[in-house]
Design an enzyme around this catalytic site. Structure first.
Site, PDB file in Angstrom:
ATOM      1  N   ASN A  11       0.868  -1.181   0.000  1.00 41.70           N
ATOM      2  CA  ASN A  11       0.000   0.000   0.000  1.00 41.70           C
ATOM      3  C   ASN A  11       0.907   1.233   0.000  1.00 41.70           C
ATOM      4  O   ASN A  11       1.372   1.683   1.052  1.00 41.70           O
ATOM      5  CB  ASN A  11      -0.903  -0.027   1.233  1.00 41.70           C
ATOM      6  CG  ASN A  11      -1.911   1.106   1.263  1.00 41.70           C
ATOM      7  OD1 ASN A  11      -1.789   2.094   0.527  1.00 41.70           O
ATOM      8  ND2 ASN A  11      -2.924   0.986   2.109  1.00 41.70           N
ATOM      9  N   LYS A  26       3.055   0.947   3.281  1.00 41.16           N
ATOM     10  CA  LYS A  26       2.604  -0.007   4.291  1.00 41.16           C
ATOM     11  C   LYS A  26       2.584  -1.394   3.639  1.00 41.16           C
ATOM     12  O   LYS A  26       2.196  -1.530   2.474  1.00 41.16           O
ATOM     13  CB  LYS A  26       1.202   0.363   4.778  1.00 41.16           C
ATOM     14  CG  LYS A  26       0.678  -0.516   5.903  1.00 41.16           C
ATOM     15  CD  LYS A  26      -0.757  -0.151   6.281  1.00 41.16           C
ATOM     16  CE  LYS A  26      -0.830   1.206   6.942  1.00 41.16           C
ATOM     17  NZ  LYS A  26      -2.213   1.488   7.441  1.00 41.16           N
ATOM     18  N   ARG A  79      -2.488  -1.707  -3.703  1.00 42.76           N
ATOM     19  CA  ARG A  79      -3.512  -0.669  -3.669  1.00 42.76           C
ATOM     20  C   ARG A  79      -3.197   0.359  -4.752  1.00 42.76           C
ATOM     21  O   ARG A  79      -2.082   0.864  -4.834  1.00 42.76           O
ATOM     22  CB  ARG A  79      -3.526   0.027  -2.310  1.00 42.76           C
ATOM     23  CG  ARG A  79      -4.547   1.173  -2.242  1.00 42.76           C
ATOM     24  CD  ARG A  79      -4.321   2.025  -1.020  1.00 42.76           C
ATOM     25  NE  ARG A  79      -5.294   3.118  -0.926  1.00 42.76           N
ATOM     26  CZ  ARG A  79      -5.001   4.340  -0.519  1.00 42.76           C
ATOM     27  NH1 ARG A  79      -3.755   4.631  -0.169  1.00 42.76           N
ATOM     28  NH2 ARG A  79      -5.920   5.264  -0.448  1.00 42.76           N
ATOM     29  N   HIS A 106     -11.581   5.710  -0.694  1.00 43.27           N
ATOM     30  CA  HIS A 106     -11.688   4.860   0.499  1.00 43.27           C
ATOM     31  C   HIS A 106     -12.537   3.616   0.211  1.00 43.27           C
ATOM     32  O   HIS A 106     -13.137   3.031   1.124  1.00 43.27           O
ATOM     33  CB  HIS A 106     -12.307   5.618   1.685  1.00 43.27           C
ATOM     34  CG  HIS A 106     -11.435   6.676   2.264  1.00 43.27           C
ATOM     35  ND1 HIS A 106     -11.949   7.820   2.843  1.00 43.27           N
ATOM     36  CD2 HIS A 106     -10.089   6.785   2.374  1.00 43.27           C
ATOM     37  CE1 HIS A 106     -10.961   8.581   3.269  1.00 43.27           C
ATOM     38  NE2 HIS A 106      -9.815   7.978   2.999  1.00 43.27           N
ATOM     39  N   LEU A 160     -13.508   7.976   9.210  1.00 42.22           N
ATOM     40  CA  LEU A 160     -13.046   9.245   9.761  1.00 42.22           C
ATOM     41  C   LEU A 160     -11.607   9.118  10.206  1.00 42.22           C
ATOM     42  O   LEU A 160     -11.304   8.614  11.288  1.00 42.22           O
ATOM     43  CB  LEU A 160     -13.930   9.664  10.954  1.00 42.22           C
ATOM     44  CG  LEU A 160     -15.433   9.686  10.719  1.00 42.22           C
ATOM     45  CD1 LEU A 160     -16.165  10.109  11.993  1.00 42.22           C
ATOM     46  CD2 LEU A 160     -15.796  10.605   9.559  1.00 42.22           C
ATOM     47  N   GLY A 161     -10.691   9.549   9.348  1.00 41.84           N
ATOM     48  CA  GLY A 161      -9.271   9.596   9.686  1.00 41.84           C
ATOM     49  C   GLY A 161      -8.763  10.978   9.338  1.00 41.84           C
ATOM     50  O   GLY A 161      -9.513  11.953   9.362  1.00 41.84           O
ATOM     51  N   ARG A 219      -7.934  18.906   4.710  1.00 38.31           N
ATOM     52  CA  ARG A 219      -8.761  19.228   3.545  1.00 38.31           C
ATOM     53  C   ARG A 219     -10.056  19.894   3.979  1.00 38.31           C
ATOM     54  O   ARG A 219     -10.644  19.541   5.005  1.00 38.31           O
ATOM     55  CB  ARG A 219      -9.088  17.964   2.732  1.00 38.31           C
ATOM     56  CG  ARG A 219      -7.888  17.252   2.164  1.00 38.31           C
ATOM     57  CD  ARG A 219      -8.328  16.078   1.287  1.00 38.31           C
ATOM     58  NE  ARG A 219      -7.200  15.232   0.917  1.00 38.31           N
ATOM     59  CZ  ARG A 219      -7.121  13.931   1.169  1.00 38.31           C
ATOM     60  NH1 ARG A 219      -8.117  13.310   1.801  1.00 38.31           N
ATOM     61  NH2 ARG A 219      -6.073  13.241   0.796  1.00 38.31           N
ATOM     62  N   MET A 251      -7.215  15.187  15.686  1.00 36.80           N
ATOM     63  CA  MET A 251      -8.448  15.352  16.440  1.00 36.80           C
ATOM     64  C   MET A 251      -8.212  15.234  17.945  1.00 36.80           C
ATOM     65  O   MET A 251      -8.906  15.885  18.743  1.00 36.80           O
ATOM     66  CB  MET A 251      -9.491  14.329  15.984  1.00 36.80           C
ATOM     67  CG  MET A 251     -10.809  14.384  16.745  1.00 36.80           C
ATOM     68  SD  MET A 251     -11.641  16.007  16.694  1.00 36.80           S
ATOM     69  CE  MET A 251     -12.333  15.966  15.039  1.00 36.80           C
ATOM     70  N   GLY A 257      -9.086   6.131  12.184  1.00 34.84           N
ATOM     71  CA  GLY A 257      -8.490   6.638  13.416  1.00 34.84           C
ATOM     72  C   GLY A 257      -9.426   7.418  14.303  1.00 34.84           C
ATOM     73  O   GLY A 257      -9.577   7.126  15.498  1.00 34.84           O
ATOM     74  N   GLY A 290     -12.812   7.760  13.802  1.00 36.10           N
ATOM     75  CA  GLY A 290     -14.048   7.000  13.952  1.00 36.10           C
ATOM     76  C   GLY A 290     -13.963   5.899  14.983  1.00 36.10           C
ATOM     77  O   GLY A 290     -14.915   5.619  15.711  1.00 36.10           O
ATOM     78  N   GLU A 291     -12.789   5.269  15.076  1.00 37.19           N
ATOM     79  CA  GLU A 291     -12.610   4.154  16.014  1.00 37.19           C
ATOM     80  C   GLU A 291     -12.282   4.607  17.430  1.00 37.19           C
ATOM     81  O   GLU A 291     -12.604   3.907  18.397  1.00 37.19           O
ATOM     82  CB  GLU A 291     -11.498   3.225  15.516  1.00 37.19           C
ATOM     83  CG  GLU A 291     -11.818   2.508  14.220  1.00 37.19           C
ATOM     84  CD  GLU A 291     -10.600   1.796  13.657  1.00 37.19           C
ATOM     85  OE1 GLU A 291      -9.784   1.282  14.455  1.00 37.19           O
ATOM     86  OE2 GLU A 291     -10.452   1.771  12.424  1.00 37.19           O
ATOM     87  N   HIS A 292     -11.641   5.780  17.583  1.00 38.62           N
ATOM     88  CA  HIS A 292     -11.065   6.131  18.877  1.00 38.62           C
ATOM     89  C   HIS A 292     -11.619   7.399  19.530  1.00 38.62           C
ATOM     90  O   HIS A 292     -11.314   7.637  20.700  1.00 38.62           O
ATOM     91  CB  HIS A 292      -9.549   6.258  18.735  1.00 38.62           C
ATOM     92  CG  HIS A 292      -8.889   5.019  18.213  1.00 38.62           C
ATOM     93  ND1 HIS A 292      -8.873   3.833  18.911  1.00 38.62           N
ATOM     94  CD2 HIS A 292      -8.250   4.779  17.037  1.00 38.62           C
ATOM     95  CE1 HIS A 292      -8.239   2.912  18.196  1.00 38.62           C
ATOM     96  NE2 HIS A 292      -7.857   3.461  17.055  1.00 38.62           N
TER      97      HIS A 292
END
Length: 370
Positions: free
Chosen positions: A8, A15, A65, A154, A183-184, A215, A257, A304, A306-308
């Site tokens: 990726n 990655k 990717r 995405h 959401l990252g 952005r 964030m 990132g 969205g999960e945390h």
């Protein structure tokens, strides 16, 4: 099960994941590619470093990717010279990413000439968008000539997360209507109807849609003309402003964030405003996609933020109780893949960790019939 290497290549990183069936046998990220005083000089060097450092005995395929597949690629494909030429033709639509993706492909083919390679496109999942969703209301001939349309991005994340939502809820994927929120630092929303993307917030480029780390997301196009005429800014300067110096960074000076939330909690008015702008945009997209889908079974947060970021999830869905959408505070404060809505909620709200590399590996196996 067969061994798959996933590469990726981002604009300044690479990655990688090495899968042996469902097991990860090697993983890592090479950062600061091409940056002065940073990591490897270029993506070619980074990918060579990765391949030479892994035991690839029994490797059955390599999945790459590729950010932009344009209108040509609606599914993953086995890579040959014709595919590479087509990806090169799409560089004007993704000038920061497709060249990096191509660099990874070329080195992997050079180092592993007998191993089949597969391109998995970030835009492919959104090829199911209805024409009314993909079409911008500008001159038709001009749009056709220059490839102006909504492509969406995405896609591998939205595909993986929407499928995992069905698994988490023990529901048939083909019958589930889900709004996925990636959401990252980059952020996008997607309406998934029975496993098919029918609306997504990113457009011709990843700039459109939600407020992101750097952005702007949605804005009035007149702003561009105004900055050109009144501020004397050139096209490249405006491009840099909207992509790299806007979003949370433009509103607060930071694009993380976690820092925005810390400043908001400390009483910083700029951070409080940025948070409200950010979550208000998400709320608007959830409401709009609810209307488009007609019935929503799940809303799922991933990536990132969205999960945390529990405060973001709670605020983004606040006030949507009339639509059957609510967040349970205790569940929202937990961790891992889980349901965070109250028992009996009409719409199930989930948090699921995205895994784009695993999705690329899955699609690579499908193409190679492994």
């Amino acid at each position: 099960m067969s061994r798959i290497l996933v590469l990726n290549c981002g604009s300044s990183s690479v990655k990688y994941r090495l899968y042996d069936g469902d097991e990860v046998r090697g993983k890592g990220t090479v950062e600061r590619v091409g940056e002065p005083g940073g990591g490897p000089a270029d993506h070619e060097s980074a990918v060579r470093q990765i391949i030479e450092g892994l035991d690839l005995t029994g490797l059955a395929g390599v999945g790459h990717r590729v950010v932009h597949g344009g209108r040509k690629f609606s599914a993953p494909v086995r890579i040959d010279d014709e595919v590479i030429a087509a990806i090169e033709d799409l560089v004007p639509l993704a000038p920061l990413h497709n060249p990096a993706n191509l660099a990874g492909i070329r080195v992997a083919r050079e180092k592993l000439p007998d191993t089949p390679q597969v391109a998995v496109f970030d835009t492919a999942f959104h090829h199911t968008l209805p024409e009314a969703a993909a079409t911008y209301a500008i001159d038709r001939d001009l749009a056709e000539r220059y490839g102006v349309r909504r492509y969406g991005f995405h896609g591998t994340s939205h595909a993986y997360v929407s499928r995992r939502t069905a698994e988490l809820l023990d529901r048939p994927y083909g019958e589930l209507n889900t709004i996925t929120l990636h959401l990252g630092n980059g952020a996008s929303a997607c309406a998934v109807q029975g496993g098919r993307s029918v609306a997504t917030s990113m457009g011709m480029s990843p700039l459109e849609g939600l407020v992101m780390g750097t952005r702007s997301g949605d804005l009035d196009p007149t702003i561009i003309f105004h900055l050109r005429r009144e501020a004397g800014m050139g096209v490249d300067d405006i491009d840099d402003l909207l992509n790299h110096r806007s979003g949370l960074l433009g509103l607060t000076g930071v694009n993380d964030m976690r820092e925005v939330l810390a400043r908001r909690d400390a009483g910083d008015p700029a951070a409080a405003l940025a948070f409200d702008v950010y979550r208000r945009r998400i709320t608007g997209y959830v409401g709009a996609y609810y209307a488009l889908l007609g019935r929503v079974d799940a809303v799922t947060f991933t990536a990132g933020v969205g999960e945390h970021a529990a405060p973001v999830r709670a605020a983004a869905l606040a006030g949507l109780d009339r639509l059957g959408i609510a967040v349970d505070p205790a569940r929202n404060a937990g961790s891992g893949d889980r349901v965070i809505s109250p028992d009996g909620a009409e719409v199930t709200v989930c948090v699921i960790g995205t895994d784009e590399e695993r999705e690329i590996a899955r699609q690579t196996r499908e193409v190679l019939n492994l």
